[in-house]
Design a protein around this motif. Structure first.
Motif, PDB file in Angstrom:
ATOM      1  N   LYS A  23      62.532 152.325 -43.907  1.00 30.15           N
ATOM      2  CA  LYS A  23      62.202 153.749 -43.822  1.00 30.15           C
ATOM      3  C   LYS A  23      60.703 153.896 -44.036  1.00 30.15           C
ATOM      4  CE  LYS A  23      63.583 158.176 -43.847  1.00 30.15           C
ATOM      5  NZ  LYS A  23      64.323 158.788 -42.718  1.00 30.15           N
ATOM      6  N   VAL A  24      60.026 154.607 -43.153  1.00 30.70           N
ATOM      7  CA  VAL A  24      58.585 154.816 -43.283  1.00 30.70           C
ATOM      8  C   VAL A  24      58.309 156.278 -43.594  1.00 30.70           C
ATOM      9  CG1 VAL A  24      58.125 152.905 -41.716  1.00 30.70           C
ATOM     10  CG2 VAL A  24      58.216 155.224 -40.802  1.00 30.70           C
ATOM     11  N   ALA A  25      57.053 156.595 -43.843  1.00 26.80           N
ATOM     12  CA  ALA A  25      56.694 157.962 -44.244  1.00 26.80           C
ATOM     13  C   ALA A  25      55.463 158.431 -43.487  1.00 26.80           C
ATOM     14  CB  ALA A  25      56.425 158.018 -45.743  1.00 26.80           C
ATOM     15  N   PRO A  26      55.328 159.743 -43.287  1.00 25.41           N
ATOM     16  CA  PRO A  26      54.117 160.269 -42.658  1.00 25.41           C
ATOM     17  C   PRO A  26      52.918 160.063 -43.582  1.00 25.41           C
ATOM     18  CG  PRO A  26      55.893 161.899 -42.672  1.00 25.41           C
ATOM     19  CD  PRO A  26      56.305 160.803 -43.594  1.00 25.41           C
ATOM     20  N   MET A  27      51.770 159.814 -43.003  1.00 27.51           N
ATOM     21  CA  MET A  27      50.561 159.759 -43.809  1.00 27.51           C
ATOM     22  C   MET A  27      50.258 161.154 -44.348  1.00 27.51           C
ATOM     23  SD  MET A  27      47.900 157.344 -41.727  1.00 27.51           S
ATOM     24  CE  MET A  27      48.124 155.558 -41.612  1.00 27.51           C
ATOM     25  N   PRO A  28      49.726 161.245 -45.563  1.00 24.52           N
ATOM     26  CA  PRO A  28      49.404 162.568 -46.101  1.00 24.52           C
ATOM     27  C   PRO A  28      48.294 163.227 -45.295  1.00 24.52           C
ATOM     28  CG  PRO A  28      48.533 160.838 -47.505  1.00 24.52           C
ATOM     29  CD  PRO A  28      49.415 160.166 -46.508  1.00 24.52           C
ATOM     30  N   GLU A  29      48.327 164.542 -45.289  1.00 27.99           N
ATOM     31  CA  GLU A  29      47.305 165.300 -44.566  1.00 27.99           C
ATOM     32  C   GLU A  29      45.920 165.013 -45.117  1.00 27.99           C
ATOM     33  OE1 GLU A  29      46.114 169.960 -44.613  1.00 27.99           O
ATOM     34  OE2 GLU A  29      48.182 169.521 -43.983  1.00 27.99           O
ATOM     35  N   ALA A  30      45.839 164.836 -46.423  1.00 25.32           N
ATOM     36  CA  ALA A  30      44.548 164.578 -47.061  1.00 25.32           C
ATOM     37  C   ALA A  30      44.750 163.776 -48.330  1.00 25.32           C
ATOM     38  CB  ALA A  30      43.845 165.899 -47.380  1.00 25.32           C
ATOM     39  N   GLU A  31      43.703 163.076 -48.750  1.00 30.83           N
ATOM     40  CA  GLU A  31      43.729 162.325 -50.011  1.00 30.83           C
ATOM     41  C   GLU A  31      42.358 162.411 -50.670  1.00 30.83           C
ATOM     42  OE1 GLU A  31      47.094 158.839 -49.934  1.00 30.83           O
ATOM     43  OE2 GLU A  31      45.028 158.258 -49.455  1.00 30.83           O
ATOM     44  N   ILE A  32      42.371 162.597 -51.972  1.00 29.37           N
ATOM     45  CA  ILE A  32      41.138 162.642 -52.756  1.00 29.37           C
ATOM     46  C   ILE A  32      41.388 161.912 -54.068  1.00 29.37           C
ATOM     47  CG2 ILE A  32      39.533 164.120 -54.054  1.00 29.37           C
ATOM     48  CD1 ILE A  32      39.828 166.244 -51.966  1.00 29.37           C
ATOM     49  N   THR A  33      40.412 161.142 -54.510  1.00 31.40           N
ATOM     50  CA  THR A  33      40.501 160.471 -55.801  1.00 31.40           C
ATOM     51  C   THR A  33      39.443 161.031 -56.747  1.00 31.40           C
ATOM     52  OG1 THR A  33      41.368 158.404 -54.878  1.00 31.40           O
ATOM     53  CG2 THR A  33      40.264 158.263 -57.012  1.00 31.40           C
ATOM     54  N   PHE A  34      39.888 161.383 -57.950  1.00 29.91           N
ATOM     55  CA  PHE A  34      38.974 161.873 -58.974  1.00 29.91           C
ATOM     56  C   PHE A  34      38.821 160.804 -60.056  1.00 29.91           C
ATOM     57  CE2 PHE A  34      40.558 165.832 -57.120  1.00 29.91           C
ATOM     58  CZ  PHE A  34      39.360 166.528 -56.932  1.00 29.91           C
ATOM     59  N   MET A  35      37.602 160.689 -60.580  1.00 33.17           N
ATOM     60  CA  MET A  35      37.319 159.722 -61.627  1.00 33.17           C
ATOM     61  C   MET A  35      36.642 160.422 -62.788  1.00 33.17           C
ATOM     62  SD  MET A  35      34.741 157.777 -63.178  1.00 33.17           S
ATOM     63  CE  MET A  35      33.392 157.603 -61.995  1.00 33.17           C
ATOM     64  N   GLN A  36      37.037 160.058 -63.993  1.00 35.82           N
ATOM     65  CA  GLN A  36      36.385 160.617 -65.170  1.00 35.82           C
ATOM     66  C   GLN A  36      36.283 159.552 -66.253  1.00 35.82           C
ATOM     67  OE1 GLN A  36      39.163 163.487 -67.356  1.00 35.82           O
ATOM     68  NE2 GLN A  36      40.076 163.509 -65.304  1.00 35.82           N
ATOM     69  N   THR A  37      35.189 159.600 -67.001  1.00 34.58           N
ATOM     70  CA  THR A  37      35.004 158.688 -68.126  1.00 34.58           C
ATOM     71  C   THR A  37      35.706 159.284 -69.331  1.00 34.58           C
ATOM     72  OG1 THR A  37      32.859 157.967 -67.251  1.00 34.58           O
ATOM     73  CG2 THR A  37      33.306 157.520 -69.571  1.00 34.58           C
ATOM     74  N   ILE A  38      36.596 158.481 -69.929  1.00 37.39           N
ATOM     75  CA  ILE A  38      37.493 159.031 -70.936  1.00 37.39           C
ATOM     76  C   ILE A  38      38.053 157.883 -71.772  1.00 37.39           C
ATOM     77  CG2 ILE A  38      39.506 158.854 -69.429  1.00 37.39           C
ATOM     78  CD1 ILE A  38      40.500 161.518 -70.451  1.00 37.39           C
ATOM     79  N   SER A  39      38.478 158.151 -72.992  1.00 36.62           N
ATOM     80  CA  SER A  39      39.081 157.103 -73.829  1.00 36.62           C
ATOM     81  C   SER A  39      40.513 156.853 -73.382  1.00 36.62           C
ATOM     82  CB  SER A  39      39.057 157.507 -75.303  1.00 36.62           C
ATOM     83  OG  SER A  39      39.987 158.562 -75.540  1.00 36.62           O
ATOM     84  N   LEU A  40      41.048 155.713 -73.780  1.00 30.28           N
ATOM     85  CA  LEU A  40      42.419 155.374 -73.408  1.00 30.28           C
ATOM     86  C   LEU A  40      43.416 156.362 -73.988  1.00 30.28           C
ATOM     87  CD1 LEU A  40      44.492 153.528 -72.110  1.00 30.28           C
ATOM     88  CD2 LEU A  40      44.344 152.035 -74.113  1.00 30.28           C
ATOM     89  N   ASP A  41      43.206 156.774 -75.236  1.00 29.80           N
ATOM     90  CA  ASP A  41      44.108 157.747 -75.860  1.00 29.80           C
ATOM     91  C   ASP A  41      44.102 159.072 -75.107  1.00 29.80           C
ATOM     92  OD1 ASP A  41      44.923 155.988 -77.780  1.00 29.80           O
ATOM     93  OD2 ASP A  41      43.527 156.696 -79.318  1.00 29.80           O
ATOM     94  N   GLU A  42      42.908 159.522 -74.729  1.00 31.88           N
ATOM     95  CA  GLU A  42      42.800 160.785 -73.986  1.00 31.88           C
ATOM     96  C   GLU A  42      43.456 160.649 -72.613  1.00 31.88           C
ATOM     97  OE1 GLU A  42      38.731 163.018 -75.158  1.00 31.88           O
ATOM     98  OE2 GLU A  42      38.449 160.957 -74.454  1.00 31.88           O
ATOM     99  N   ALA A  43      43.229 159.501 -71.970  1.00 36.82           N
ATOM    100  CA  ALA A  43      43.812 159.271 -70.646  1.00 36.82           C
ATOM    101  C   ALA A  43      45.331 159.288 -70.719  1.00 36.82           C
ATOM    102  CB  ALA A  43      43.324 157.943 -70.083  1.00 36.82           C
ATOM    103  N   SER A  44      45.885 158.627 -71.738  1.00 37.86           N
ATOM    104  CA  SER A  44      47.339 158.589 -71.902  1.00 37.86           C
ATOM    105  C   SER A  44      47.909 159.982 -72.112  1.00 37.86           C
ATOM    106  CB  SER A  44      47.700 157.691 -73.089  1.00 37.86           C
ATOM    107  OG  SER A  44      49.093 157.635 -73.268  1.00 37.86           O
ATOM    108  N   THR A  45      47.230 160.767 -72.927  1.00 36.11           N
ATOM    109  CA  THR A  45      47.691 162.138 -73.195  1.00 36.11           C
ATOM    110  C   THR A  45      47.690 162.964 -71.914  1.00 36.11           C
ATOM    111  OG1 THR A  45      46.890 162.078 -75.470  1.00 36.11           O
ATOM    112  CG2 THR A  45      47.217 164.249 -74.480  1.00 36.11           C
TER     113      THR A  45
END
Length: 357
Positions: free
Chosen positions: A171-193
């Motif tokens: 089973k295959v899937a349609p490609m998404p209309e759009a994709e964006i990746t966000f990056m932020q500098t953050i501690s592991l605890d904050e990221a987990s939360t």
């Protein structure tokens, strides 16, 4: 081509019959891109599936593709891309020779797995060559045809210990209309939360990664949905995001370029940190953790057990041969019964997963 492939199938059947008659064993091999994965198999003859190639059928409107196991993954992905479709489980291609059969045999999935499902979730049916030289078909080409569906899924991840995957319907899937990746500098605890907060919201997250105090979140969907979700996620838009995620999928990222053994840990996403952060890369909202360590396998397994985790020695340059987490006795007994049902003479990939089969 059809007659050629039929002749090839008969050739494989004859090789299996010969192995039965002589008491020899067979190591199944397609492209060889995943030879590093699993235990060192006992000496045996190579059963090469590399020539068994080609897309058998592809119905873009039905979102189903059927191909032979030796078909290079890039051939399948190119055919899908031409119709703006994709393999939703985002399988890794460790080199140009990566094939469909090897991908399914290992149940290999990439960053989308936690959000879209694993490889076995998309297998609709397959044809296998069992240990009695029989060609058997299971499942179908549409989701509603569920006859034998569980057997098709069983073959996915069995590392060829139950038989040869000859072809599969995916089973295959349609490609998404759009994709964006966000990056932020953050501690592991904050990221987990944050990851746990976001998991309770209807956000179109399709991948997450945390490494060296940087959290990467990929959003996939309509532009409107991504724009709305981006305001919740925050951070800076990552340039060359496709290259970044490909490096995580195919393990070409600098984290994976190490002489240390690479462990794959599956844990509850909110599990506390146990291993050094600088040696760990987090995916799947924290549920998948890649660990680089030359510690003794027994130590890693013991520490993993403390956090109710499941670990696999994914890749190592050492001589370790206990790759997979040992099975409890009842589960091992069930595995042995399955092995005997599909491969009664003990021919295929002996020792690839566990020494007992």
């Amino acid at each position: 081509m059809h007659n050629t492939q039929n002749d090839f199938s008969k050739q494989l059947q004859n090789e299996v019959l010969q192995a039965i008659a002589t008491g020899n064993t067979l190591t199944i091999r397609t492209g060889g891109s995943k030879d590093f994965y699993g235990r060192r198999v006992t000496a045996s003859n190579i059963l090469s599936i590399a020539e068994h190639q080609g897309i058998i059928s592809y119905e873009p409107t039905e979102l189903v593709i059927k191909a032979r196991s030796g078909t290079p993954l890039k051939v399948i992905q190119q055919a899908l891309a031409e119709n703006k479709q994709m393999l939703a489980f985002e399988p890794p291609a460790y080199n140009e020779k990566t094939t469909l059969g090897g991908t399914l045999a290992g149940n290999f999935s990439g960053p989308r797995r936690a959000y879209n499902g694993a490889a076995r979730d998309y297998v609709l049916g397959c044809t296998i060559l069992n240990g009695k030289a029989e060609l058997l078909s299971f499942g179908g080409q549409v989701m509603k045809n569920v006859a034998g569906y569980d057997v098709s899924r069983l073959m996915t991840g069995a590392l060829g210990t139950l038989g040869v995957i000859m072809d599969a319907s995916i089973k295959v899937a349609p490609m998404p209309e759009a994709e964006i990746t966000f990056m932020q500098t953050i501690s592991l605890d904050e990221a987990s939360t944050k990851l746990h907060q976001w998991s309770r919201l209807p956000l179109p997250i399709s991948a997450s990664c945390f490494y060296q105090d940087k959290l990467y979140i990929r959003l996939s969907g309509t532009e409107k949905a991504i724009d709305k979700a981006g305001k919740t996620i925050g951070g800076n838009q990552l340039n060359n995001a496709q290259i970044f995620w490909q490096s995580i999928t195919d393990q070409t990222h600098s984290f994976f370029q190490s002489e240390q053994a690479l462990w794959r840990l599956s844990v509850a996403s909110n599990t506390a940190v146990l291993f050094p952060q600088e040696n760990t890369l987090y995916e799947w909202g924290g549920a998948l953790r890649w660990l680089k360590s030359n510690a003794a396998p027994a130590t890693i397994r013991s520490d993993s057990h403390l956090i109710n985790g499941h670990c696999i020695l994914f890749r190592s340059t050492g001589s370790h041969n206990e790759i997979f987490q040992p099975l409890p006795a009842p589960l091992l007994k069930l595995h042995l019964r399955l092995k005997h049902a599909f491969d009664p003479y003990g021919i295929f990939n002996i020792g690839r997963m566990y020494p007992d089969f």
